[in-house]
Structures are given as structure tokens and as C-alpha cells.
Motif scaffolding. Structure first.
Motif, PDB file in Angstrom:
ATOM      1  N   THR A   2       0.834  -1.189   0.000  1.00 36.87           N
ATOM      2  CA  THR A   2       0.000   0.000   0.000  1.00 36.87           C
ATOM      3  C   THR A   2       0.873   1.244   0.000  1.00 36.87           C
ATOM      4  OG1 THR A   2      -1.880   1.038   1.118  1.00 36.87           O
ATOM      5  CG2 THR A   2      -0.113   0.226   2.512  1.00 36.87           C
ATOM      6  N   ASP A  18      -4.125   4.479  -0.716  1.00 39.47           N
ATOM      7  CA  ASP A  18      -4.654   3.892  -1.939  1.00 39.47           C
ATOM      8  C   ASP A  18      -5.670   2.809  -1.556  1.00 39.47           C
ATOM      9  OD1 ASP A  18      -2.738   1.975  -0.964  1.00 39.47           O
ATOM     10  OD2 ASP A  18      -2.828   1.042  -2.935  1.00 39.47           O
ATOM     11  N   SER A  19      -6.142   2.054  -2.524  1.00 39.91           N
ATOM     12  CA  SER A  19      -7.189   1.061  -2.234  1.00 39.91           C
ATOM     13  C   SER A  19      -6.834  -0.321  -2.772  1.00 39.91           C
ATOM     14  CB  SER A  19      -8.528   1.513  -2.826  1.00 39.91           C
ATOM     15  OG  SER A  19      -8.965   2.710  -2.244  1.00 39.91           O
ATOM     16  N   SER A  21      -5.114  -4.115  -1.978  1.00 36.93           N
ATOM     17  CA  SER A  21      -4.624  -5.094  -1.014  1.00 36.93           C
ATOM     18  C   SER A  21      -4.079  -6.290  -1.770  1.00 36.93           C
ATOM     19  CB  SER A  21      -5.746  -5.547  -0.076  1.00 36.93           C
ATOM     20  OG  SER A  21      -6.144  -4.498   0.774  1.00 36.93           O
ATOM     21  N   ARG A  34      -9.225  -4.924  -4.617  1.00 33.87           N
ATOM     22  CA  ARG A  34      -9.548  -3.600  -4.118  1.00 33.87           C
ATOM     23  C   ARG A  34      -9.954  -3.680  -2.650  1.00 33.87           C
ATOM     24  NH1 ARG A  34     -13.596   0.977  -6.745  1.00 33.87           N
ATOM     25  NH2 ARG A  34     -14.046   2.068  -4.795  1.00 33.87           N
ATOM     26  N   SER A  35      -9.488  -2.726  -1.878  1.00 39.50           N
ATOM     27  CA  SER A  35      -9.803  -2.654  -0.453  1.00 39.50           C
ATOM     28  C   SER A  35     -10.160  -1.221  -0.099  1.00 39.50           C
ATOM     29  CB  SER A  35      -8.603  -3.116   0.385  1.00 39.50           C
ATOM     30  OG  SER A  35      -8.851  -2.955   1.766  1.00 39.50           O
ATOM     31  N   ASP A  36     -11.410  -0.997   0.313  1.00 41.95           N
ATOM     32  CA  ASP A  36     -11.881   0.352   0.621  1.00 41.95           C
ATOM     33  C   ASP A  36     -11.877   0.662   2.115  1.00 41.95           C
ATOM     34  OD1 ASP A  36     -12.347   1.047  -2.038  1.00 41.95           O
ATOM     35  OD2 ASP A  36     -14.335   0.122  -2.026  1.00 41.95           O
ATOM     36  N   ASP A  37     -11.301  -0.232   2.923  1.00 45.53           N
ATOM     37  CA  ASP A  37     -11.370  -0.030   4.376  1.00 45.53           C
ATOM     38  C   ASP A  37      -9.995   0.099   5.017  1.00 45.53           C
ATOM     39  OD1 ASP A  37     -10.552  -2.597   3.946  1.00 45.53           O
ATOM     40  OD2 ASP A  37     -11.987  -3.542   5.302  1.00 45.53           O
ATOM     41  N   LYS A  38      -9.020   0.610   4.276  1.00 50.46           N
ATOM     42  CA  LYS A  38      -7.694   0.794   4.859  1.00 50.46           C
ATOM     43  C   LYS A  38      -7.698   1.872   5.931  1.00 50.46           C
ATOM     44  CE  LYS A  38      -4.804  -0.772   1.028  1.00 50.46           C
ATOM     45  NZ  LYS A  38      -3.707  -0.420   0.096  1.00 50.46           N
ATOM     46  N   VAL A  49      -4.787   4.330  10.131  1.00 47.76           N
ATOM     47  CA  VAL A  49      -4.456   3.718   8.847  1.00 47.76           C
ATOM     48  C   VAL A  49      -3.141   2.980   9.018  1.00 47.76           C
ATOM     49  CG1 VAL A  49      -3.200   5.737   7.985  1.00 47.76           C
ATOM     50  CG2 VAL A  49      -4.228   4.133   6.359  1.00 47.76           C
ATOM     51  N   ARG A 196      -8.235   7.335  -1.251  1.00 47.00           N
ATOM     52  CA  ARG A 196      -9.142   7.508  -0.111  1.00 47.00           C
ATOM     53  C   ARG A 196      -8.509   8.509   0.852  1.00 47.00           C
ATOM     54  NH1 ARG A 196     -14.017   6.507  -0.364  1.00 47.00           N
ATOM     55  NH2 ARG A 196     -14.271   5.626   1.723  1.00 47.00           N
ATOM     56  N   ASP A 214     -16.225  10.084  -2.532  1.00 44.23           N
ATOM     57  CA  ASP A 214     -15.589  10.297  -3.836  1.00 44.23           C
ATOM     58  C   ASP A 214     -15.934  11.658  -4.417  1.00 44.23           C
ATOM     59  OD1 ASP A 214     -14.381   7.837  -3.723  1.00 44.23           O
ATOM     60  OD2 ASP A 214     -15.931   6.808  -4.885  1.00 44.23           O
TER      61      ASP A 214
END
Length: 261
Positions: A2, A18-19, A21, A34-38, A49, A196, A214
Motif C-alpha cells: 500500500t 490507496d485502495s 490489497s 480492491r480494499s476500501d477499508d484501509k 491507517v 481515499r 468520492d
């Protein structure tokens, strides 16, 4: 893998990631998803984070959340950071996680929170999790696989856009978004879109941490596009005119010759 970035601002804090993983077999990466929960926001006050193992990230977030609930943050920034680092090291090693001689833990994190009514940004380094409180002199940080791309770019942003001082939240949003996009474009894998961002700032007299949607990133992206456009215009027009109008420098004397006089 990441890239995560953060900036201590004159009116708050901005943290970004970034998003992407990576799933793998041990240290061997296999697939990227894709990972939106970092980035995680705790109780609308704390931003966490991390970079490294997702399992360690989940455990670290639990330690930060428990520290917030138990009012460890009320003890001050230094004691809070030391306490979180000590608990994380103890928690990790209790299940067999070890610090390798060369790479250390290979896990790091950032935590942002209001402490004594002041926004504080703390980096927990990837070698041994020792906490470092960000200050006016060292007000930004980058970590992760994309650090080699984001770090020097953030130094450029701090010097050119922020005048080497703490930026405003608005200016930091543009700068961090630009740095992450730069790393996404040029890092050789392991870093991916979308960007993000989370911010800690005063709202109605109280500190509040929020993840930006976004739509909120459209304005920073427009600023980035305009900045890049102006740089490109200067390179194509300004430098060409400067080169055409400036007289060529005199040739340097050749070794072993004497000027006529």
C-alpha cells in the motif's frame, strides 16, 4: 502492499491511502484486490491507517479503539503513543509475530486524534512501531510499498505548494491526493486506485474525523489537473521563450591555453 500518507495541518489533519490489497502465500504476493477499508474512523474522533499485514492492522485498530475508550488519549500525545506501541508489540509477539533483524516488523501505522484540544498526528514506524509525533518542522509522512514514490513527491509539494509549512486542510487534501495518484501511476505494483482520504477538523466547535466521499475529491482533482496544466504550459512556452531570448554563455577556457591580452 500500500501507500499511506498524512499531513499535520494548521487547522487539522489529513490522512490518505490507496485502495489495493495483496493476497499472498507468506511474503509471496499472489493476487491484488480492491480494499476500501484501509482507513478507519473511530467514534468520529480518531483516524487509523496502517501498512502491512491486514491481520496485524485489525489488531492494531482494536488496540487504538480500546485506548480511546479507556481514555489513554487523555494522558497526552507522548504517553498515549508510547502506550499504544507497547500494547501492540506485546499483543503481536504473544502470538508468535517477531521482529526480523533486517526488516523489523514490516508493519506500520498512523493515528490522528484531538489530544488536549489539539490535532495530533503520530507515526508508528515499520521497523519497531516506535511512535513519532509530527511537528511543524516535520509535518508530513509517507509509508508503505509506495513510499519511495510518495515521499520525495511530498517533499516537493511541501516546498512548492505549502511553503515548507503546515498546510491548511484544503491544501493538504490537494497535496496528498496528488502524491497518492503519483504513486499509483508509477509504483511497480501493489498500489492501486481509488484514492481515499480522511480529515480531522473542527466542525461546529468540535473536532470531528470523517472519511471523504468520492464526490468530495472532485475539487482536489480539478486543482491537480490545473496545476499540471500550468506546469506543462510553462515547460512548452515559458522555457522556450527564455531559451530563445537568453544569450548563450561564453565558452569555458580550454586547459593549457592563455587568454589574449
Amino acid at each position: 502492499m500500500t501507500v499511506i500518507v498524512g499531513a499535520l495541518c494548521s487547522d487539522g489533519i489529513v490522512i490518505g491511502a490507496d485502495s489495493m490489497s495483496t493476497s499472498g502465500n507468506g511474503r509471496n504476493p499472489l493476487i491484488q484486490v480492491r480494499s476500501d477499508d484501509k482507513i478507519r474512523v473511530i467514534d468520529g474522533k480518531v483516524i487509523v491507517v496502517s501498512t502491512g499485514s491486514i491481520g496485524l492492522a485489525q489488531r492494531f485498530e482494536s488496540i487504538v479503539e480500546r485506548s480511546w475508550q479507556e481514555e489513554v488519549f487523555e494522558r497526552g500525545c507522548q504517553e498515549c503513543g508510547t502506550s499504544i506501541a507497547a500494547h501492540a508489540r506485546q499483543e503481536f509477539t504473544s502470538s508468535g509475530v517477531y521482529f526480523s533483524p533486517g526488516a523489523g516488523l514490516d508493519f506500520g501505522a498512523m493515528v490522528a486524534a484531538p489530544i488536549y484540544d489539539t490535532p495530533e498526528l503520530v507515526e508508528f514506524n515499520t521497523f519497531d512501531l516506535q511512535p513519532e509525533r509530527k511537528t511543524r518542522r516535520r509535518h508530513w509522512v509517507a509509508m508503505g510499498a509506495g513510499q519511495t514514490f510518495a515521499d520525495p513527491f511530498l517533499a516537493f509539494i511541501s516546498r512548492v505548494l505549502w511553503d515548507s509549512r503546515e498546510p491548511t486542510v484544503a491544501a493538504a487534501t490537494v497535496g496528498l491526493c496528488w502524491a497518492i495518484e503519483h504513486a499509483i501511476h508509477y509504483a511497480p505494483g501493489g498500489v492501486g486506485p481509488p484514492v481515499r482520504l480522511a480529515v480531522l477538523r473542527r466542525e461546529a466547535g468540535e473536532w470531528r474525523a470523517t472519511l471523504l466521499e468520492d464526490d468530495a475529491l472532485q475539487e482536489p482533482r480539478q486543482h491537480i489537473a490545473e496545476i499540471e496544466k500550468r506546469i506543462g504550459f510553462y515547460a512548452s512556452d515559458g522555457l522556450a521563450n527564455a531559451t530563445a531570448s537568453a544569450p548563450p554563455p561564453p565558452p569555458a577556457p580550454t586547459a593549457g591555453t592563455r587568454e589574449a591580452g
